[in-house]
Design a protein around this motif. Structure first.
Motif, PDB file in Angstrom:
ATOM      1  N   GLU A  29       7.247  22.785  -8.999  1.00 40.28           N
ATOM      2  CA  GLU A  29       7.701  23.734 -10.025  1.00 40.28           C
ATOM      3  C   GLU A  29       8.252  25.020  -9.393  1.00 40.28           C
ATOM      4  O   GLU A  29       9.208  25.608  -9.906  1.00 40.28           O
ATOM      5  CB  GLU A  29       6.572  24.079 -11.008  1.00 40.28           C
ATOM      6  N   GLU A  63       5.044  19.834 -20.644  1.00 42.11           N
ATOM      7  CA  GLU A  63       5.345  18.826 -19.624  1.00 42.11           C
ATOM      8  C   GLU A  63       5.705  17.493 -20.274  1.00 42.11           C
ATOM      9  O   GLU A  63       6.494  16.725 -19.737  1.00 42.11           O
ATOM     10  CB  GLU A  63       4.149  18.652 -18.687  1.00 42.11           C
ATOM     11  N   THR A  86       9.303  17.998 -21.230  1.00 42.75           N
ATOM     12  CA  THR A  86      10.244  17.906 -20.107  1.00 42.75           C
ATOM     13  C   THR A  86      10.326  16.463 -19.602  1.00 42.75           C
ATOM     14  O   THR A  86      11.392  16.000 -19.220  1.00 42.75           O
ATOM     15  CB  THR A  86       9.897  18.866 -18.954  1.00 42.75           C
ATOM     16  N   PHE A 121       2.199  19.758  -7.548  1.00 42.27           N
ATOM     17  CA  PHE A 121       2.779  20.221  -8.819  1.00 42.27           C
ATOM     18  C   PHE A 121       3.315  21.646  -8.667  1.00 42.27           C
ATOM     19  O   PHE A 121       4.459  21.943  -9.034  1.00 42.27           O
ATOM     20  CB  PHE A 121       1.695  20.163  -9.904  1.00 42.27           C
ATOM     21  N   HIS A 150       5.567  14.257 -12.024  1.00 45.70           N
ATOM     22  CA  HIS A 150       4.321  15.034 -12.182  1.00 45.70           C
ATOM     23  C   HIS A 150       3.900  15.189 -13.647  1.00 45.70           C
ATOM     24  O   HIS A 150       3.134  16.094 -13.986  1.00 45.70           O
ATOM     25  CB  HIS A 150       4.405  16.379 -11.430  1.00 45.70           C
ATOM     26  N   GLU A 210      10.037  15.982 -12.787  1.00 41.59           N
ATOM     27  CA  GLU A 210       9.297  16.155 -14.046  1.00 41.59           C
ATOM     28  C   GLU A 210       8.619  14.844 -14.430  1.00 41.59           C
ATOM     29  O   GLU A 210       7.479  14.824 -14.891  1.00 41.59           O
ATOM     30  CB  GLU A 210      10.225  16.626 -15.162  1.00 41.59           C
TER      31      GLU A 210
HETATM   32 FE   LIG Z   1       7.050  20.194 -14.869  1.00 37.75          FE
END
Ligand SMILES: [Fe+2]
Ligand SMILES: [Fe+2]
Length: 274
Positions: A76, A126, A129, A72, A164, A161
């Motif tokens: 990112e 998250e 997204t 992750f 994860h 996105e």
């Molecule tokens: Fe993300």
């Protein structure tokens, strides 16, 4: 557990970005640019939250999440690096990022409090997204054909996105985060995210000189509320998060797996043998 790999996108971010790179449409360009402006600061916050949350886990719970958390963070970190380069081009076009400094001020308010709050905020973001990503992967033509490099960047970012989307949520659960706070943060983040997106989009249009053009408002109405509109199509998946038995994995991610398989030549996998 999701196996996350870090990919290096094979695109040239040195070449400048044109004023209306997104299908020649001022509104869509301003909206995507606004989102990009939020990423370097936002994604650094997600990285820090998840890292601190992981450290707060009892050791016996760390092992099962370690690889996913590392993946992750790697994903990112790559997103924020490429979007920082992207945003550098936007500055040269005369656009001003007012979202990032505001977000940094808001983040300061969280310093020193229980790390579960920041992880809950990250999980809420998250989810946002992930549903935006799913919308974009189902409507890739909205990115236009003028700048295939940026279209690839947005779709690759969307895939990761989607990939994860459970990490922060699972960490929140592992830390014993409760449903009530998860929903409190989700509602707050919804308001903050929508207001900030709108503010920065309007700001971009104003500086671009296209805010008061009829074509801009027509495009906004169509791409937010029309048949393929962002708000219209993401409302249901947005609402799912409120259910006590919700888990991000319940939302279909097959389209992102397909995109990644079909565009294998556009990225390399970090750490894989050459
Ligand atoms: Fe993300
Ligand atoms: Fe990201």
């Amino acid at each position: 557990m999701t196996e996350l790999v870090v990919r290096r996108l094979l695109i040239d971010m040195q070449a400048p970005i044109s004023r209306h790179w997104c299908g020649g449409d001022a509104f869509r360009t301003a909206l995507f640019n606004a989102l990009s402006m939020s990423f370097p600061v936002g994604e650094q916050f997600f990285i820090d939250s998840v890292r601190n949350g992981f450290k707060a886990l009892p050791e016996d719970k760390q092992e099962s999440l370690r690889a996913e958390i590392e993946g992750f963070i790697g994903q990112e970190a790559t997103h924020r690096r490429l979007h920082a380069l992207y945003n550098g081009h936007l500055e040269k076009l005369g656009l001003v990022n007012e979202w990032a400094p505001r977000a940094l001020r808001q983040q300061k308010l969280l310093e020193g409090i229980d790390p579960r709050h920041a992880v809950g905020i990250t999980a809420a973001n998250e989810h946002f997204t992930a549903i935006l990503a799913n919308w974009l992967l189902h409507n890739p033509d909205l990115l236009g054909t003028e700048d295939p490099r940026l279209a690839t960047l947005w779709l690759w970012h969307s895939c990761e996105e989607s990939e994860h989307k459970s990490t922060a949520f699972d960490l929140y659960q592992a830390l014993g985060g409760n449903h009530e706070w998860r929903i409190v943060w989700f509602r707050r983040i919804t308001k903050i995210f929508l207001v900030d997106t709108l503010r920065q989009t309007v700001n971009n249009l104003r500086r671009d000189g296209t805010l008061w053009k009829w074509s801009t408002w027509k495009s906004a109405a169509s791409y937010l509320f029309g048949k393929r509109g962002l708000i219209r199509l993401t409302y249901e998946p947005w609402r799912d998060y409120l259910r006590p038995d919700f888990h991000p994995s319940q939302q279909d991610a097959s389209i992102s797996r397909r995109w990644l398989a079909e565009h294998r030549k556009q990225y390399s996998i970090v750490g894989a043998p050459a």
